[in-house]
Design a protein around this motif. Structure first.
Motif, PDB file in Angstrom:
ATOM      1  N   ASP A   1      44.540   8.863 -58.625  1.00  0.00           N
ATOM      2  CA  ASP A   1      43.177   8.440 -58.326  1.00  0.00           C
ATOM      3  C   ASP A   1      42.496   9.518 -57.500  1.00  0.00           C
ATOM      4  OD1 ASP A   1      44.148   8.155 -55.673  1.00  0.00           O
ATOM      5  OD2 ASP A   1      44.615   6.044 -55.999  1.00  0.00           O
ATOM      6  N   ARG A   2      41.248   9.299 -57.161  1.00  0.00           N
ATOM      7  CA  ARG A   2      40.460  10.323 -56.474  1.00  0.00           C
ATOM      8  C   ARG A   2      41.002  10.622 -55.076  1.00  0.00           C
ATOM      9  NH1 ARG A   2      37.154  13.351 -59.448  1.00  0.00           N
ATOM     10  NH2 ARG A   2      35.522  13.457 -57.879  1.00  0.00           N
ATOM     11  N   ASP A   3      41.493   9.595 -54.385  1.00  0.00           N
ATOM     12  CA  ASP A   3      42.035   9.828 -53.044  1.00  0.00           C
ATOM     13  C   ASP A   3      43.292  10.688 -53.103  1.00  0.00           C
ATOM     14  OD1 ASP A   3      40.045   8.396 -51.790  1.00  0.00           O
ATOM     15  OD2 ASP A   3      41.147   6.500 -51.838  1.00  0.00           O
TER      16      ASP A   3
ATOM     17  N   ALA B   1      44.042  12.731 -55.522  1.00  0.00           N
ATOM     18  CA  ALA B   1      43.617  14.056 -55.974  1.00  0.00           C
ATOM     19  C   ALA B   1      43.047  14.864 -54.814  1.00  0.00           C
ATOM     20  CB  ALA B   1      42.590  13.916 -57.086  1.00  0.00           C
ATOM     21  N   ARG B   2      42.289  14.208 -53.951  1.00  0.00           N
ATOM     22  CA  ARG B   2      41.690  14.904 -52.806  1.00  0.00           C
ATOM     23  C   ARG B   2      42.776  15.480 -51.902  1.00  0.00           C
ATOM     24  NH1 ARG B   2      39.148  10.954 -51.125  1.00  0.00           N
ATOM     25  NH2 ARG B   2      37.188  11.461 -52.187  1.00  0.00           N
ATOM     26  N   THR B   3      43.721  14.652 -51.529  1.00  0.00           N
ATOM     27  CA  THR B   3      44.803  15.127 -50.674  1.00  0.00           C
ATOM     28  C   THR B   3      45.661  16.150 -51.403  1.00  0.00           C
ATOM     29  OG1 THR B   3      44.868  12.958 -49.601  1.00  0.00           O
ATOM     30  CG2 THR B   3      46.748  14.406 -49.234  1.00  0.00           C
ATOM     31  N   GLY B   4      45.886  15.913 -52.689  1.00  0.00           N
ATOM     32  CA  GLY B   4      46.709  16.824 -53.475  1.00  0.00           C
ATOM     33  C   GLY B   4      46.121  18.210 -53.567  1.00  0.00           C
ATOM     34  N   MET B   5      44.821  18.312 -53.759  1.00  0.00           N
ATOM     35  CA  MET B   5      44.215  19.639 -53.883  1.00  0.00           C
ATOM     36  C   MET B   5      44.115  20.346 -52.537  1.00  0.00           C
ATOM     37  SD  MET B   5      44.196  19.734 -57.009  1.00  0.00           S
ATOM     38  CE  MET B   5      43.548  21.391 -57.208  1.00  0.00           C
TER      39      MET B   5
ATOM     40  N   ALA C   1      39.513  15.124 -63.229  1.00  0.00           N
ATOM     41  CA  ALA C   1      40.292  14.324 -62.288  1.00  0.00           C
ATOM     42  C   ALA C   1      40.200  14.847 -60.861  1.00  0.00           C
ATOM     43  CB  ALA C   1      41.749  14.278 -62.733  1.00  0.00           C
ATOM     44  N   VAL C   2      40.062  16.163 -60.711  1.00  0.00           N
ATOM     45  CA  VAL C   2      40.082  16.750 -59.365  1.00  0.00           C
ATOM     46  C   VAL C   2      38.740  17.337 -58.939  1.00  0.00           C
ATOM     47  CG1 VAL C   2      42.538  17.266 -59.561  1.00  0.00           C
ATOM     48  CG2 VAL C   2      40.880  19.015 -60.178  1.00  0.00           C
TER      49      VAL C   2
ATOM     50  N   GLY D   1      49.631  12.515 -51.957  1.00  0.00           N
ATOM     51  CA  GLY D   1      48.886  13.740 -52.232  1.00  0.00           C
ATOM     52  C   GLY D   1      49.806  14.909 -52.546  1.00  0.00           C
ATOM     53  N   ILE D   2      50.889  15.020 -51.788  1.00  0.00           N
ATOM     54  CA  ILE D   2      51.844  16.106 -52.044  1.00  0.00           C
ATOM     55  C   ILE D   2      52.494  15.922 -53.415  1.00  0.00           C
ATOM     56  CG2 ILE D   2      54.045  17.093 -51.307  1.00  0.00           C
ATOM     57  CD1 ILE D   2      53.190  16.533 -48.424  1.00  0.00           C
ATOM     58  N   ARG D   3      52.816  14.692 -53.747  1.00  0.00           N
ATOM     59  CA  ARG D   3      53.361  14.423 -55.087  1.00  0.00           C
ATOM     60  C   ARG D   3      52.354  14.807 -56.165  1.00  0.00           C
ATOM     61  NH1 ARG D   3      57.777  11.284 -55.934  1.00  0.00           N
ATOM     62  NH2 ARG D   3      58.840  10.413 -54.122  1.00  0.00           N
ATOM     63  N   PHE D   4      51.101  14.505 -55.924  1.00  0.00           N
ATOM     64  CA  PHE D   4      50.057  14.852 -56.886  1.00  0.00           C
ATOM     65  C   PHE D   4      49.992  16.370 -57.062  1.00  0.00           C
ATOM     66  CE2 PHE D   4      45.858  15.898 -58.361  1.00  0.00           C
ATOM     67  CZ  PHE D   4      45.505  14.878 -59.225  1.00  0.00           C
ATOM     68  N   ALA D   5      50.035  17.104 -55.944  1.00  0.00           N
ATOM     69  CA  ALA D   5      49.951  18.557 -56.005  1.00  0.00           C
ATOM     70  C   ALA D   5      51.113  19.157 -56.789  1.00  0.00           C
ATOM     71  CB  ALA D   5      49.911  19.140 -54.586  1.00  0.00           C
ATOM     72  N   PHE D   6      52.334  18.737 -56.461  1.00  0.00           N
ATOM     73  CA  PHE D   6      53.502  19.293 -57.148  1.00  0.00           C
ATOM     74  C   PHE D   6      53.607  18.783 -58.585  1.00  0.00           C
ATOM     75  CE2 PHE D   6      54.739  20.400 -52.875  1.00  0.00           C
ATOM     76  CZ  PHE D   6      55.464  21.566 -53.038  1.00  0.00           C
TER      77      PHE D   6
END
Length: 255
Positions: A32-34, A36-40, A180-181, A13-18
């Motif tokens: 994926d959605r999981d 993206a959820r943690t990333g946002m 995606a998010v 999730g952190i990788r997705f966010a950054f």
């Protein structure tokens, strides 16, 4: 979920966010959605890094003898550079879409065009002037006030993205970052994240905590208007929401 799986999910999730919210060299390992959820939910963490970079450059220029105006310009330039200007581009596109007065599908088509129309230009100029003006005022008072404002505004901007990703806020298109998010974050998780950010800002000053709240409130007003106007969110809407939150937070700190 095991502790190892939880840590892996958090890392993804952190990788997705950054990887999606900055140009920092971070590889997105899951799309994926999981993730993206943690990333946002972790989006404010990306904002913290961006804000610290902006504050560091602004503070360094101040210590080197540069004026408050130059420090302010630098603190505004860093978030733009670390996002490749995508949030500012989104703000301009949304301004053009809202200002077009066209039906939703046509307004979305206007937003996808590569050029910037008059509404976008005027909005960009006014927003950037407001951000620079506030930061110049605060840097003139002390480098610490300017630096804190740079951090608070950047974190608030990304916190607004957490709220914009909550369930109940649909995507306007079936493709793109918005899709995606969109609707990945549960409202309770968004509220909890917001409460934590406001609580962490409170020791800095009451104004900082208030800036977080009012910045997100201003972004929420724009978000709702965009959902009514376009039928949902897009990547451009996310950019516009972030810049609105950052600017409103800065104006709150100035007052």
């Amino acid at each position: 979920m095991s502790a190892t799986s939880s840590r892996t999910a958090l890392t993804d999730g952190i990788r997705f966010a950054f990887g999606t919210l900055t140009v920092l060299p971070v590889t997105v390992t899951r799309w994926d959605r999981d993730a993206a959820r943690t990333g946002m939910v972790c989006a404010p963490l990306a904002g913290l890094v961006v804000g610290l970079a902006a504050a560091a450059l602004g503070g360094a220029l101040t210590f080197l003898g540069a004026g408050a105006l130059l420090a302010a310009v630098a603190s505004v330039a860093v978030p733009a550079a670390l996002t490749r200007g995508l949030h500012l581009d989104g703000l301009a596109d949304v301004a053009d879409g809202l200002g077009s007065g066209k039906p939703p599908a046509d307004a979305l088509a206007v937003m996808k065009q590569s050029d910037i129309g008059p509404f976008g230009v005027v909005t960009l100029v006014l927003v950037l002037l407001a951000q620079v003006a506030v930061l110049a005022q605060l840097y003139a008072q002390s480098w610490a006030q300017g630096a804190v404002a740079a951090v608070v505004s950047a974190v608030t901007a990304r916190l607004a993205l957490t709220f914009a990703s909550r369930t109940g806020v649909p995507a306007a298109r079936p493709e793109g970052l918005g899709a995606a998010v969109a609707e990945t974050v549960r409202p309770r998780a968004a509220l909890l994240t917001g409460a934590v950010i406001a609580a962490l800002a409170l020791p800095l000053s009451l104004g900082s905590a208030l800036a977080v709240v009012l910045g997100c409130a201003a972004a929420e007003l724009l978000l709702r208007k965009c959902v009514r106007r376009f039928g949902g969110v897009t990547g451009d809407v996310f950019g516009a929401v972030a810049e609105t939150a950052a600017t409103a937070a800065l104006v709150t700190l100035a007052m």
